[in-house]
Design a protein around this motif. Sequence first.
Motif, PDB file in Angstrom:
ATOM      1  N   PHE A   1      27.307  18.595  63.419  1.00  0.00           N
ATOM      2  CA  PHE A   1      26.180  19.492  63.623  1.00  0.00           C
ATOM      3  C   PHE A   1      25.052  18.706  64.292  1.00  0.00           C
ATOM      4  CE2 PHE A   1      28.557  21.243  60.071  1.00  0.00           C
ATOM      5  CZ  PHE A   1      28.629  22.596  60.381  1.00  0.00           C
ATOM      6  N   PRO A   2      24.809  18.931  65.601  1.00  0.00           N
ATOM      7  CA  PRO A   2      23.679  18.282  66.240  1.00  0.00           C
ATOM      8  C   PRO A   2      22.391  18.718  65.536  1.00  0.00           C
ATOM      9  CG  PRO A   2      25.127  19.245  67.894  1.00  0.00           C
ATOM     10  CD  PRO A   2      25.579  19.759  66.561  1.00  0.00           C
ATOM     11  N   SER A   3      21.557  17.751  65.201  1.00  0.00           N
ATOM     12  CA  SER A   3      20.330  18.066  64.470  1.00  0.00           C
ATOM     13  C   SER A   3      19.312  16.964  64.673  1.00  0.00           C
ATOM     14  CB  SER A   3      20.656  18.185  62.972  1.00  0.00           C
ATOM     15  OG  SER A   3      19.463  18.152  62.212  1.00  0.00           O
TER      16      SER A   3
ATOM     17  N   SER B   1      21.995  13.168  65.648  1.00  0.00           N
ATOM     18  CA  SER B   1      20.878  13.356  66.572  1.00  0.00           C
ATOM     19  C   SER B   1      21.072  12.547  67.846  1.00  0.00           C
ATOM     20  CB  SER B   1      19.586  12.909  65.877  1.00  0.00           C
ATOM     21  OG  SER B   1      18.550  12.757  66.823  1.00  0.00           O
ATOM     22  N   LEU B   2      20.742  13.159  68.988  1.00  0.00           N
ATOM     23  CA  LEU B   2      20.780  12.429  70.262  1.00  0.00           C
ATOM     24  C   LEU B   2      19.602  11.489  70.383  1.00  0.00           C
ATOM     25  CD1 LEU B   2      21.497  14.831  73.238  1.00  0.00           C
ATOM     26  CD2 LEU B   2      23.065  13.272  72.108  1.00  0.00           C
ATOM     27  N   GLY B   3      18.488  11.848  69.785  1.00  0.00           N
ATOM     28  CA  GLY B   3      17.277  11.052  69.927  1.00  0.00           C
ATOM     29  C   GLY B   3      16.127  11.766  69.251  1.00  0.00           C
ATOM     30  N   ASP B   4      14.971  11.120  69.258  1.00  0.00           N
ATOM     31  CA  ASP B   4      13.841  11.645  68.496  1.00  0.00           C
ATOM     32  C   ASP B   4      13.015  12.633  69.304  1.00  0.00           C
ATOM     33  OD1 ASP B   4      14.735  10.123  66.411  1.00  0.00           O
ATOM     34  OD2 ASP B   4      13.403   8.423  66.854  1.00  0.00           O
ATOM     35  N   TYR B   5      13.619  13.774  69.552  1.00  0.00           N
ATOM     36  CA  TYR B   5      12.936  14.884  70.206  1.00  0.00           C
ATOM     37  C   TYR B   5      13.645  16.148  69.763  1.00  0.00           C
ATOM     38  CZ  TYR B   5      16.820  13.439  73.135  1.00  0.00           C
ATOM     39  OH  TYR B   5      18.044  13.015  73.560  1.00  0.00           O
ATOM     40  N   VAL B   6      12.987  17.307  69.973  1.00  0.00           N
ATOM     41  CA  VAL B   6      13.528  18.566  69.449  1.00  0.00           C
ATOM     42  C   VAL B   6      13.967  19.469  70.593  1.00  0.00           C
ATOM     43  CG1 VAL B   6      13.044  20.586  68.011  1.00  0.00           C
ATOM     44  CG2 VAL B   6      12.058  18.367  67.412  1.00  0.00           C
ATOM     45  N   LEU B   7      15.171  19.963  70.477  1.00  0.00           N
ATOM     46  CA  LEU B   7      15.713  20.929  71.432  1.00  0.00           C
ATOM     47  C   LEU B   7      15.658  22.312  70.784  1.00  0.00           C
ATOM     48  CD1 LEU B   7      18.850  18.772  72.350  1.00  0.00           C
ATOM     49  CD2 LEU B   7      16.725  18.964  73.663  1.00  0.00           C
ATOM     50  N   ASN B   8      15.892  23.352  71.585  1.00  0.00           N
ATOM     51  CA  ASN B   8      15.860  24.704  71.010  1.00  0.00           C
ATOM     52  C   ASN B   8      17.111  25.021  70.212  1.00  0.00           C
ATOM     53  OD1 ASN B   8      13.331  25.666  71.697  1.00  0.00           O
ATOM     54  ND2 ASN B   8      13.994  26.212  73.752  1.00  0.00           N
ATOM     55  N   GLY B   9      18.166  24.260  70.427  1.00  0.00           N
ATOM     56  CA  GLY B   9      19.413  24.502  69.708  1.00  0.00           C
ATOM     57  C   GLY B   9      20.349  23.347  69.941  1.00  0.00           C
ATOM     58  N   GLY B  10      21.481  23.340  69.263  1.00  0.00           N
ATOM     59  CA  GLY B  10      22.396  22.213  69.334  1.00  0.00           C
ATOM     60  C   GLY B  10      23.252  22.150  70.587  1.00  0.00           C
ATOM     61  N   GLU B  11      23.195  23.189  71.433  1.00  0.00           N
ATOM     62  CA  GLU B  11      24.136  23.284  72.554  1.00  0.00           C
ATOM     63  C   GLU B  11      24.054  22.104  73.524  1.00  0.00           C
ATOM     64  OE1 GLU B  11      22.451  25.845  71.340  1.00  0.00           O
ATOM     65  OE2 GLU B  11      24.026  27.238  70.728  1.00  0.00           O
ATOM     66  N   VAL B  12      22.848  21.786  73.982  1.00  0.00           N
ATOM     67  CA  VAL B  12      22.703  20.698  74.962  1.00  0.00           C
ATOM     68  C   VAL B  12      23.118  19.361  74.346  1.00  0.00           C
ATOM     69  CG1 VAL B  12      20.985  19.382  76.276  1.00  0.00           C
ATOM     70  CG2 VAL B  12      21.028  21.871  76.427  1.00  0.00           C
ATOM     71  N   ALA B  13      22.787  19.159  73.079  1.00  0.00           N
ATOM     72  CA  ALA B  13      23.185  17.921  72.385  1.00  0.00           C
ATOM     73  C   ALA B  13      24.708  17.869  72.240  1.00  0.00           C
ATOM     74  CB  ALA B  13      22.502  17.836  71.026  1.00  0.00           C
ATOM     75  N   ALA B  14      25.326  18.989  71.881  1.00  0.00           N
ATOM     76  CA  ALA B  14      26.789  19.024  71.737  1.00  0.00           C
ATOM     77  C   ALA B  14      27.454  18.699  73.071  1.00  0.00           C
ATOM     78  CB  ALA B  14      27.252  20.388  71.228  1.00  0.00           C
TER      79      ALA B  14
ATOM     80  N   ARG C   1      20.592  27.036  65.816  1.00  0.00           N
ATOM     81  CA  ARG C   1      19.436  27.545  66.568  1.00  0.00           C
ATOM     82  C   ARG C   1      18.336  27.858  65.568  1.00  0.00           C
ATOM     83  NH1 ARG C   1      18.457  28.191  72.209  1.00  0.00           N
ATOM     84  NH2 ARG C   1      20.088  26.752  72.843  1.00  0.00           N
ATOM     85  N   TYR C   2      17.225  28.406  66.027  1.00  0.00           N
ATOM     86  CA  TYR C   2      16.082  28.758  65.168  1.00  0.00           C
ATOM     87  C   TYR C   2      15.642  27.522  64.383  1.00  0.00           C
ATOM     88  CZ  TYR C   2      18.450  33.099  66.321  1.00  0.00           C
ATOM     89  OH  TYR C   2      19.098  34.090  66.993  1.00  0.00           O
ATOM     90  N   GLU C   3      15.313  27.675  63.103  1.00  0.00           N
ATOM     91  CA  GLU C   3      14.846  26.522  62.324  1.00  0.00           C
ATOM     92  C   GLU C   3      16.006  25.744  61.721  1.00  0.00           C
ATOM     93  OE1 GLU C   3      11.676  25.849  62.875  1.00  0.00           O
ATOM     94  OE2 GLU C   3      11.833  27.730  63.996  1.00  0.00           O
TER      95      GLU C   3
HETATM   96  C1  JET Z   1      18.618  17.579  68.544  1.00  0.00           C
HETATM   97  C2  JET Z   1      19.853  16.996  68.461  1.00  0.00           C
HETATM   98  O1  JET Z   1      17.209  19.460  68.588  1.00  0.00           O
HETATM   99  C3  JET Z   1      18.318  18.999  68.349  1.00  0.00           C
HETATM  100  O2  JET Z   1      19.345  19.777  67.845  1.00  0.00           O
HETATM  101  C4  JET Z   1      19.247  21.164  67.939  1.00  0.00           C
HETATM  102  C5  JET Z   1      18.737  21.914  66.787  1.00  0.00           C
HETATM  103  C6  JET Z   1      17.424  22.383  66.793  1.00  0.00           C
HETATM  104  C7  JET Z   1      16.981  23.150  65.733  1.00  0.00           C
HETATM  105  C8  JET Z   1      17.855  23.440  64.695  1.00  0.00           C
HETATM  106  C9  JET Z   1      19.143  22.951  64.700  1.00  0.00           C
HETATM  107  O3  JET Z   1      19.981  23.278  63.655  1.00  0.00           O
HETATM  108  C10 JET Z   1      20.912  22.380  63.164  1.00  0.00           C
HETATM  109  C11 JET Z   1      20.659  22.173  61.715  1.00  0.00           C
HETATM  110  O4  JET Z   1      20.603  20.907  61.297  1.00  0.00           O
HETATM  111  C12 JET Z   1      20.266  20.632  59.955  1.00  0.00           C
HETATM  112  O5  JET Z   1      20.475  23.094  60.946  1.00  0.00           O
HETATM  113  C13 JET Z   1      19.586  22.198  65.749  1.00  0.00           C
HETATM  114  C14 JET Z   1      17.728  16.596  68.872  1.00  0.00           C
HETATM  115  N1  JET Z   1      18.431  15.465  68.952  1.00  0.00           N
HETATM  116  N2  JET Z   1      19.674  15.703  68.705  1.00  0.00           N
END
Ligand code: JET
Length: 235
Positions: A91-93, A141-154, A119-121
Amino acid sequence: MRIDVVTIFPAFFDVLEVSLLGRARGAGLLDIRVHDLRDHTTDRHRTVDDTPYGGGAGMVMKPEPWAQSLDAIAAEQEGGEDAASGPLFVFPSPAGERFTQSVAREWSAEQHIVFGCGRYEGIDERVFAYASTIGRVRLVSLGDYVLNGGEVAAMAMIEAVGRLVPGVVGNPESLVEESHEDGLLEYPSYTKPASWRGYDVPDVLLSGHHGRVADWRRGQQVERTRLRRPDLLSE
Ligand code: JET
């Protein structure tokens, strides 16, 4: 290697049909399948999110569509009598452990990886507990920044892992000398012409002395790592 992706935006992954990974899929080296999380909803509006318990901004992804989707994917593959022999669920997060080249190397030996794109929160936390009963689970995590969802990271992780699967990159020697394989950044590269718009290729590279070339390249690796990524030298 089998890779499944669960997402509410399957079209994001259309680009996997082109380039290196597209060819690897055509050659049967990578079996990548993309699934729409909404196919596992049961209400008329195909709802995947709801308000957070405890209050706060935004929406949280509901657990049941995730469980249905992960169950269906795990059931398609043999093995998986216990969690240890089940798939690797990623799970990208932004709250995950860091994805690195060495993680990509480890994963390139897996038989089956399932990427869950939140996606979302985020996804209801209980999904990770449930998934760990049918496979191994990692939040990454890909790095210390926030994306809108996991797709680009995946997508980034699929490319980093997929190119390390034997046969995907035509010349495996090109994988050895690249950045991060030895903990240093890559040395600078040059091609013809030797003189271009007033900029010259370093003399040592034209010298034909393989030992001196190797020493110079190593020196460049250390120097640019010290300048650009000192964190890599202190680890
Ligand atoms: C990310 C990955 O932003 C990144 O991942 C996407 C993301 C954003 C918001 C929610 C989310 O849900 C996954 C989850 O994890 C606990 O619930 C995923 C930045 N760097 N690598």
